[in-house]
Design a protein around this motif. Sequence first.
Motif, PDB file in Angstrom:
ATOM      1  N   THR A  24       0.735  -1.084  -0.006  1.00  0.00           N
ATOM      2  CA  THR A  24      -0.105   0.138  -0.133  1.00  0.00           C
ATOM      3  C   THR A  24       0.933   1.059   0.101  1.00  0.00           C
ATOM      4  OG1 THR A  24      -1.408  -1.360   1.122  1.00  0.00           O
ATOM      5  CG2 THR A  24      -2.138   1.012   1.308  1.00  0.00           C
ATOM      6  N   ILE A  25       1.983   1.241   0.660  1.00  0.00           N
ATOM      7  CA  ILE A  25       2.780   2.375   0.730  1.00  0.00           C
ATOM      8  C   ILE A  25       3.013   3.018  -0.482  1.00  0.00           C
ATOM      9  CG2 ILE A  25       5.233   3.112   1.316  1.00  0.00           C
ATOM     10  CD1 ILE A  25       4.947   1.170   3.722  1.00  0.00           C
ATOM     11  N   GLY A  26       3.269   2.333  -1.770  1.00  0.00           N
ATOM     12  CA  GLY A  26       3.455   2.947  -3.249  1.00  0.00           C
ATOM     13  C   GLY A  26       2.739   3.957  -3.462  1.00  0.00           C
ATOM     14  N   TYR A  27       1.228   3.706  -3.033  1.00  0.00           N
ATOM     15  CA  TYR A  27       0.280   4.824  -3.106  1.00  0.00           C
ATOM     16  C   TYR A  27       0.510   6.009  -2.624  1.00  0.00           C
ATOM     17  CZ  TYR A  27      -2.151   0.584  -5.301  1.00  0.00           C
ATOM     18  OH  TYR A  27      -2.525  -0.447  -6.005  1.00  0.00           O
ATOM     19  N   THR A  28       1.153   6.138  -1.327  1.00  0.00           N
ATOM     20  CA  THR A  28       1.285   7.309  -0.731  1.00  0.00           C
ATOM     21  C   THR A  28       2.527   8.216  -1.194  1.00  0.00           C
ATOM     22  OG1 THR A  28       2.606   6.150   0.912  1.00  0.00           O
ATOM     23  CG2 THR A  28       0.107   6.209   1.249  1.00  0.00           C
ATOM     24  N   GLU A  29       3.238   7.605  -2.020  1.00  0.00           N
ATOM     25  CA  GLU A  29       4.397   8.826  -2.355  1.00  0.00           C
ATOM     26  C   GLU A  29       3.782   9.678  -3.066  1.00  0.00           C
ATOM     27  OE1 GLU A  29       6.578   5.947  -5.272  1.00  0.00           O
ATOM     28  OE2 GLU A  29       7.418   4.919  -3.360  1.00  0.00           O
ATOM     29  N   LEU A  30       4.109  10.958  -2.747  1.00  0.00           N
ATOM     30  CA  LEU A  30       3.781  12.104  -3.212  1.00  0.00           C
ATOM     31  C   LEU A  30       4.499  12.793  -4.456  1.00  0.00           C
ATOM     32  CD1 LEU A  30       3.487  13.975   0.083  1.00  0.00           C
ATOM     33  CD2 LEU A  30       1.514  12.993  -1.224  1.00  0.00           C
TER      34      LEU A  30
END
Length: 51
Positions: A34-40
């Motif tokens: 899921t962390i990949g989606y939170t890259e800004l």
Amino acid sequence: MSPLRHAYGFYLASIGHDTRAIQAYLGHKNIQHTIGYTELSPDCFQNFWLD
């Protein structure tokens, strides 16, 4: 992963949803997926310092 599901994950992150909530929505067992989606994007900070 389908492009629509991928876009949905990035959309949820871009409007400020919690990473754990996105994880639940997408059905990820591992938070690392899921962390990949939170890259800004740098564009998110374009007007950060403007009054």
